[in-house]
Design a protein around this motif. Sequence first.
Motif, PDB file in Angstrom:
ATOM      1  N   GLN A   1       4.098   6.069   4.274  1.00 56.97           N
ATOM      2  CA  GLN A   1       4.093   6.189   3.173  1.00 56.97           C
ATOM      3  C   GLN A   1       4.230   5.071   3.104  1.00 56.97           C
ATOM      4  O   GLN A   1       2.990   4.663   2.269  1.00 56.97           O
ATOM      5  CB  GLN A   1       4.672   7.770   2.886  1.00 56.97           C
ATOM      6  CG  GLN A   1       3.888   7.573   1.304  1.00 56.97           C
ATOM      7  CD  GLN A   1       4.736   9.237   0.781  1.00 56.97           C
ATOM      8  OE1 GLN A   1       6.064   9.184   1.182  1.00 56.97           O
ATOM      9  NE2 GLN A   1       4.092   9.752  -0.177  1.00 56.97           N
TER      10      GLN A   1
ATOM     11  N   HIS B   1       0.290  -1.227  -0.418  1.00 62.05           N
ATOM     12  CA  HIS B   1       0.518  -0.457   0.233  1.00 62.05           C
ATOM     13  C   HIS B   1       1.193   1.082   0.300  1.00 62.05           C
ATOM     14  O   HIS B   1       2.001   0.930   1.057  1.00 62.05           O
ATOM     15  CB  HIS B   1      -0.609   0.141   1.474  1.00 62.05           C
ATOM     16  CG  HIS B   1      -1.814   0.821   1.379  1.00 62.05           C
ATOM     17  ND1 HIS B   1      -2.688   1.358   0.298  1.00 62.05           N
ATOM     18  CD2 HIS B   1      -1.808   2.433   1.861  1.00 62.05           C
ATOM     19  CE1 HIS B   1      -3.442   2.221   0.722  1.00 62.05           C
ATOM     20  NE2 HIS B   1      -3.260   2.732   1.701  1.00 62.05           N
TER      21      HIS B   1
ATOM     22  N   GLU C   1      -1.926  10.484   2.456  1.00 56.39           N
ATOM     23  CA  GLU C   1      -1.791  11.215   3.469  1.00 56.39           C
ATOM     24  C   GLU C   1      -0.950  11.613   3.966  1.00 56.39           C
ATOM     25  O   GLU C   1       0.305  11.331   3.792  1.00 56.39           O
ATOM     26  CB  GLU C   1      -2.952  10.169   4.355  1.00 56.39           C
ATOM     27  CG  GLU C   1      -4.107   9.696   3.989  1.00 56.39           C
ATOM     28  CD  GLU C   1      -5.540  10.679   3.508  1.00 56.39           C
ATOM     29  OE1 GLU C   1      -5.130  11.391   3.889  1.00 56.39           O
ATOM     30  OE2 GLU C   1      -5.843  10.759   2.904  1.00 56.39           O
TER      31      GLU C   1
ATOM     32  N   ASN D   1       0.165   5.046   1.315  1.00 57.78           N
ATOM     33  CA  ASN D   1       0.011   5.853   1.666  1.00 57.78           C
ATOM     34  C   ASN D   1       0.098   7.661   1.763  1.00 57.78           C
ATOM     35  O   ASN D   1       0.937   7.531   1.250  1.00 57.78           O
ATOM     36  CB  ASN D   1      -0.083   6.167   3.279  1.00 57.78           C
ATOM     37  CG  ASN D   1      -0.992   6.787   4.304  1.00 57.78           C
ATOM     38  OD1 ASN D   1      -2.234   7.339   3.170  1.00 57.78           O
ATOM     39  ND2 ASN D   1      -0.006   7.698   5.046  1.00 57.78           N
TER      40      ASN D   1
END
Length: 494
Positions: free
Chosen positions: A197, A188, A192, A190
Amino acid sequence: MSREILTVVETVSNEKGLNPEDIFEAIEDALVVSTKKKVYTEQPEVAVRVAIDRATGDYDTYRYWTVVADEDHEMPACQLAITDLDQEEWSIGDIKEEQIESIEFGRIAATQAKQVIIQKIREAERALVADAFEPRVGEMMYGEVKKQTRDGYIIDLGDNAEGYLSRDQMLPCEQLRAKSRINAILYHVNRENRGAQLLLSRTHPEMLSALMQKEVPEIAEQIIEIRNVARLPGTRAKIAVKTNDHRIDPVGACIGMRGTRIQAVQQELDGERIDVVVWSDDPAQFIISSLEPADVSSIILDEDTQTADIIFSTNDQLARAIGSQGQNVRLASELTGYKLNMMLEEEYKQRQENESKAFIELFYERLEVDQDLAQALVDIGFTSIEEVAYVPVDTFYDIEGLDDEAIDMIQERAKDVVIADELVKQQNMKEPSQELQELEGMTVSWAYKMAQKDIITVDDLAEQAVFDLEDIEGLDSETAGKLIMKARESWFDE
């Protein structure tokens, strides 16, 4: 002043590898913050913008107002009511601005704006990392353990990129040391502004797939295809493979000479035991293969519910299929997508007998046939009233001594039961009493339709008049009268 801005942009862009436009925007935001703090301390809601010339570094500062309707004019510091302006020149949504004196981009302004610039730079850096790594989600990353945190490890992936491997994505009892090298799947990215991350995992099924591709050239060349993976990380796994070249044994290729290929994968996964299963488009064969080394005696599939009854001849074979702590059957179920019900032959026979008894009792009670005929219906494969009602007539010809007239009678009764049950299901009706259903001349369908009219018992029917039953389909006035009189016989008996 202008040179200082251009120097900052060039320096940060070169050091961080960021787009200069992102840095210009960060400095503009920083100057806005500084301007408000210095000039509009008492009016924080004032709207200000700064525009930097990208070529010269010179900049201008503007205060602006948004034109709004009178009823929305709640913040005079940054809004103007439309009625206060020339409505031929202005309309709602327009921006009216005026140039104001710019503050210097000196030490004080830079200090006040430092956090804004840093935040913008961090956001730009994260965006660059996300853009670079999002296409690589699902790939295996190779990095060095940089440091340990309370809940995991920071992994240096090179090129100023860092991944985060949390403890719940690590193999059980796995311990890492600083500077040690490690493989992990990027599962994954990220985007945000908070949290790690690049999220890594060593427990995802893709980790096993990537390691197999690394060790088995036939998989990398797509001669052998991985169809599915099921894992209990660090303990056991099953991988389903299919060959696209019938001359190559997919299991042998994955295991390698003397097991060298599979052993390399197992070593990377802390000794995780890996079963290589031949994938098949026949669900029954695929399930049997996934349960090896157990020998399956027979299998009954229900593809609609994705369930399978697996029957074994001995306790030993059943124990092998289940595996230690149920690992083998859990992985086989996950690999095949079927819920697997494991049982011995004796248990299956007992269950079949119990089901047969239940079906016999169902037909005996609901279809009003004798036990021998109910048994015969079960013997030829009937398991529901719906099947009896709607299968072709010739299905019944295997029952000895049953003529067409008897078959029609059985199917009509079955259809009445099905209709009655459907009415109950759709309209949540009360069920008519057994006594009413068994009243001489009554059909199950009529009884349920009467229940729809709150005629539940024989006494309820006795209190009705013929015209109360006129709207019941298939029930004529003469028959209705006879049923009512039959129901009233209990009055005369008393």
